[in-house]
Design a protein around this motif. Sequence first.
Motif, PDB file in Angstrom:
ATOM      1  N   GLY A   1      44.941  44.501  48.295  1.00  0.00           N
ATOM      2  CA  GLY A   1      44.054  43.142  48.325  1.00  0.00           C
ATOM      3  C   GLY A   1      43.423  42.944  47.785  1.00  0.00           C
ATOM      4  O   GLY A   1      42.502  41.649  47.600  1.00  0.00           O
ATOM      5  N   VAL A   2      42.794  43.946  46.695  1.00  0.00           N
ATOM      6  CA  VAL A   2      41.924  44.105  45.691  1.00  0.00           C
ATOM      7  C   VAL A   2      42.852  43.694  44.382  1.00  0.00           C
ATOM      8  O   VAL A   2      42.602  42.942  43.431  1.00  0.00           O
ATOM      9  N   TRP A   3      43.559  44.002  44.041  1.00  0.00           N
ATOM     10  CA  TRP A   3      44.969  43.558  42.617  1.00  0.00           C
ATOM     11  C   TRP A   3      45.771  43.143  42.949  1.00  0.00           C
ATOM     12  O   TRP A   3      46.713  43.033  42.008  1.00  0.00           O
TER      13      TRP A   3
ATOM     14  N   LEU B   1      44.341  48.312  50.192  1.00  0.00           N
ATOM     15  CA  LEU B   1      43.297  48.222  48.919  1.00  0.00           C
ATOM     16  C   LEU B   1      43.681  47.491  47.693  1.00  0.00           C
ATOM     17  O   LEU B   1      43.280  46.290  47.282  1.00  0.00           O
TER      18      LEU B   1
ATOM     19  N   LYS C   1      40.699  45.014  35.887  1.00  0.00           N
ATOM     20  CA  LYS C   1      39.138  44.650  36.740  1.00  0.00           C
ATOM     21  C   LYS C   1      39.935  46.420  36.981  1.00  0.00           C
ATOM     22  O   LYS C   1      40.876  46.245  37.858  1.00  0.00           O
ATOM     23  N   HIS C   2      38.588  46.653  38.589  1.00  0.00           N
ATOM     24  CA  HIS C   2      38.222  48.005  38.224  1.00  0.00           C
ATOM     25  C   HIS C   2      39.086  49.249  38.414  1.00  0.00           C
ATOM     26  O   HIS C   2      39.735  49.579  38.981  1.00  0.00           O
TER      27      HIS C   2
ATOM     28  N   TYR D   1      35.288  43.546  49.329  1.00  0.00           N
ATOM     29  CA  TYR D   1      35.995  44.477  48.617  1.00  0.00           C
ATOM     30  C   TYR D   1      37.178  42.794  47.788  1.00  0.00           C
ATOM     31  O   TYR D   1      37.450  43.142  46.559  1.00  0.00           O
ATOM     32  N   PHE D   2      37.404  42.267  49.033  1.00  0.00           N
ATOM     33  CA  PHE D   2      39.171  41.212  48.248  1.00  0.00           C
ATOM     34  C   PHE D   2      38.139  40.132  48.202  1.00  0.00           C
ATOM     35  O   PHE D   2      38.732  38.995  46.876  1.00  0.00           O
TER      36      PHE D   2
ATOM     37  N   GLU E   1      38.842  52.345  39.781  1.00  0.00           N
ATOM     38  CA  GLU E   1      39.177  52.534  41.794  1.00  0.00           C
ATOM     39  C   GLU E   1      40.849  52.354  41.568  1.00  0.00           C
ATOM     40  O   GLU E   1      41.321  52.858  42.635  1.00  0.00           O
TER      41      GLU E   1
ATOM     42  N   PHE F   1      32.220  45.897  45.009  1.00  0.00           N
ATOM     43  CA  PHE F   1      32.448  47.002  43.626  1.00  0.00           C
ATOM     44  C   PHE F   1      30.720  46.805  43.160  1.00  0.00           C
ATOM     45  O   PHE F   1      30.436  47.731  41.796  1.00  0.00           O
TER      46      PHE F   1
END
Lengths: 529, 494
Positions: free
Chosen positions: A155-157, A152, A111-112, B443-444, A115, B377
């Motif tokens: 935190g995101v992945w 990031l 995903k993403h 974002y999270f 980014e 996103f």
Amino acid sequence: MNQLHFPIISLVTFFPIFGVLILLMIDKENEDVLRGTALAFTVIEFFLSLPLLIYFNDGTAGMQFVEHFPWIRSMGITYHLGIDGISLWIVMLTTFLTPICVLCSWSYIQKHVKEYMICMLLLETAMLGALVALDLILFYVFWELMLIPMYLLIGVWGGPQRVYAAVKFFIYTAAGSVFMLLSILFLYYYNHKVTGVYTFDILELYKLNVPISVQFWLCLAFFVSFAIKVPMFPLHTWLPDAHVQAPTAGSVILAGVLLKMGTYGFLRFAMPLFPYATHQYMPVIATLSVIGIIYGALVAMVQPDMKKLVAYSSVSHLGYVMLGLFALNMQGIEGGIYQMLNHGISTGALFLIVGMIYERRHTRMIKDFGGIAKVMPVFATFFMIATLSSVAVPGTNGFVGEFMILVGAFRAYPVFAVFAASGAIFGAVYMLWMYQRVMFCPLDKPENEKLKDLNVREIITLLPLAVLVFVMGFFPGMFLRKMDASVSHFIKDFNSRYEMYAQQRQQSLGEKIAAVTATPAAGSSAVVE
Amino acid sequence: MEMLEFVVPALNVKAILPQLILSLTALTVLLVDVFADREAGKTSAANGLIAVVGVVAALFSALLTIGMRESAYSGMVLADGFSSFISVIICVVALLTVLSSINYQRSCPALDSGEYYCLLLFAAVGMMFMGAAGNLLLLFLALETMSISIYVLAGFRSTDAKSIESALKYFLLGAFASGFLLFGFALLYGATGTMDVVKIGAFLTAHPEVIHSRLLLGGVALMTVGFGFKMAMFPFHMWTPDVYEGAPTVVTGFMATGVKAAAFAAFMRVFFIALGHLQVDWTAIMWLAAFLTMTIGNVVALSQTNIKRMLAYSSIAHAGYLLVGFVAGTKMGQAAILFYLLSYAFTNLGAFGVIALLAKKDGGEYTELKDFAGLGFKYPGMGLAMAVFMFSMAGIPPASGFMGKFYLFSSAIKSGFVWLAIFGVINSVISLYYYLRVTVVMYFQEAEEEVVMPKASPAIVVGLVLAALGVLQMGILPSYLWDLAQFSIKTMIM
């Protein structure tokens, strides 16, 4: 300007930003194009950094490929970049590991993607910038900038606890560095008071004579900031969280390069700026390092999660690095730098390996595996190489680094070296025991029987690391030669400045004693009058 | 026969050019609005665009006159670098506010009226005069021009009880504060016999025995209350969260940045020029005020779940950081305050602009933190902008907030207030937590309910891009503006 008459460092540092701009223009649906572009940029980046290695002059200790321009004139902040034997290999390690990280994220990140790749490239620029900056403010800017993409990435992945881990990582590291900023500012004004020049230039500030009483506090602020990053023993708690939650590539970068920022910071900033305080802190640091080595190893031993095991092994390995650096002799420091590279390669490889098996089984628990070597022979080979390198078996890179550190440490403080050496045994225990449980025990879980061996992309990812393990194990001279001049200059400079401070201290003590002994005499004479 | 001599007072247009331009624009907006015929239910950007033209013209005139150093209208107006720099900040504030307002009109049609833009511009004129006032009388008039306009602006969403509450609260407390301020001025006049800022300074130099008279000290204390209220300084900050939460979002941004800048400007002018001799006395008090203001602002902000309230407490904390420069008290500290005010204007208006962007068509707003879940996103541009503003407020390089704090804290260290700087950076770390939380949510986390952003009008896109560019420019290449801030302080009329 420099030997290439070309701003090569700026190019290498900011080339990934150019990649970010290109990525921004690609549609986010074209995931393979995004991955390919990012890979292309990181590979080109690696080749762009090769001239640094080729044209590096190993005969001189000074900064090379220097670029020096005013940035904020009124405050004396400059854009000052340069590379010496200490930073050269870490820069190379960074440009070498980033393409590997992009490769290993190929199917892991779904995903993403856009980014994600942007974060990777930004992170590369920030890391390189921090490694080549010779101005304290410039360094600080890159140092803090590193946090954002890494934050990031986690935190995101990251895994299920990612938010906690990401925020903890960010706040922990930022809290350490703000005190360093204050210390930098104090140094800056003190320098102005003494020399009348406003400068943040590290090469100028090296020459500054900082009063001993202040030096301890300033040094402490730098130490804490870097010790958090390393991480040293009581400040390490963010690391297991961050490592376990981060995606594979994040862990590789974190272990491979980000942690080295701490040890590099000690070498480049804290130690040469405050030689006297550093010398006084030596026993403390050495004690904490040895505790870190043994504690990290013991905790790693009981981990049921492979990734957490590797994370704690980092604490142990970084303890070696710190012990080496603070031995303050040629073997210790060179061994420390060498171990930084080793750790980047072997632990990087281990994280990749754990990531690959996780991608197949979606578990990292040791008890879920067993007998994997039968179904995945290629995987087993790479895993073995990385394990042996981490254990520091002769013939691998780990041996060279650990051996040099122990030699250096033994010369400086034999007792600590004895304890540290025991860490090597623990290292063998937790690594080999894990290897045994995962790879060799009977293949009794039906889920494990159908596991596919590594594909070509994964082999390409691991191969360079495996080759380097042996190259660095058999030909350490090739690497050490480049750092000799800088390190020996570092030690000479450190010792002579330490002598100077020690004399000052002696003198002021002498004056104090004289004053104390003189006062009663003066008093009694007054009484007589 | 004796001729009656009639002297026409020299009208020094140059000294008040930005203010004049804005006043004329305000009147034009009001006039044009009368003739505008609008389709029912539709809003037009005409008023806003006229305001934009006027503000840009004022901005240029302020930039062009920045080298001036004259005292006009018998000392009433001091046209020096300082007032020009404040005018520049106010113009930036007004410009970004107007650009967001044009978009915000859709959720709050009341804003699409001549009165709104007219009041906004007159408030800006008041703010500019606060920076330029050389006489306590003009200062008071300017402050009231600003305040009264803003009381009305805060209550502009007249159908929303919270907006009314906000306006009423601000009005009642603000009126009190103005009373304190005026009383302080009166005492100051009693002690020194003049209302002229420069002459008060000269009088105190000539008569050092007055410096510690009760009359003067009482006046200083009362003035601190009055200014402290407008700056949201502890313990006069209580009104901030409620007022900021209830006011229309664009007006909140305007208040948080413009009022703060103007109040700091007037505070600095009075305390450094007129009362410079008392610096030793108020430094200790200001030290404490700075420490408490930033600590309380940051600690309370930690537990907020409404983003407007969170930004309100953060604005209190930022007042605390600004007071650090005030405590340092040197030319560098003052220049750092100016730099920080400009940086804060870009950052904070950007953040409020993003919130305004999310305003619903039916007049409601997404102001709970959880509403932002997953938006990073979903709307990458908006998310990126908000992240930049949040990192800037937290003081992470390369955003302008870092450079601003860098200058403020380094001025404190230079003046020997190392502990205050240490508390300052500890506060920055505390604040990291709640600024990061915005990015965490964006974002999270995955979106819980479907938050749909209405299509953004070009005006607000321009505004947000300008704000983000301003933040990055001041963070990466701060030299030009920092030199300008230093120049402004150096050319202040003493």
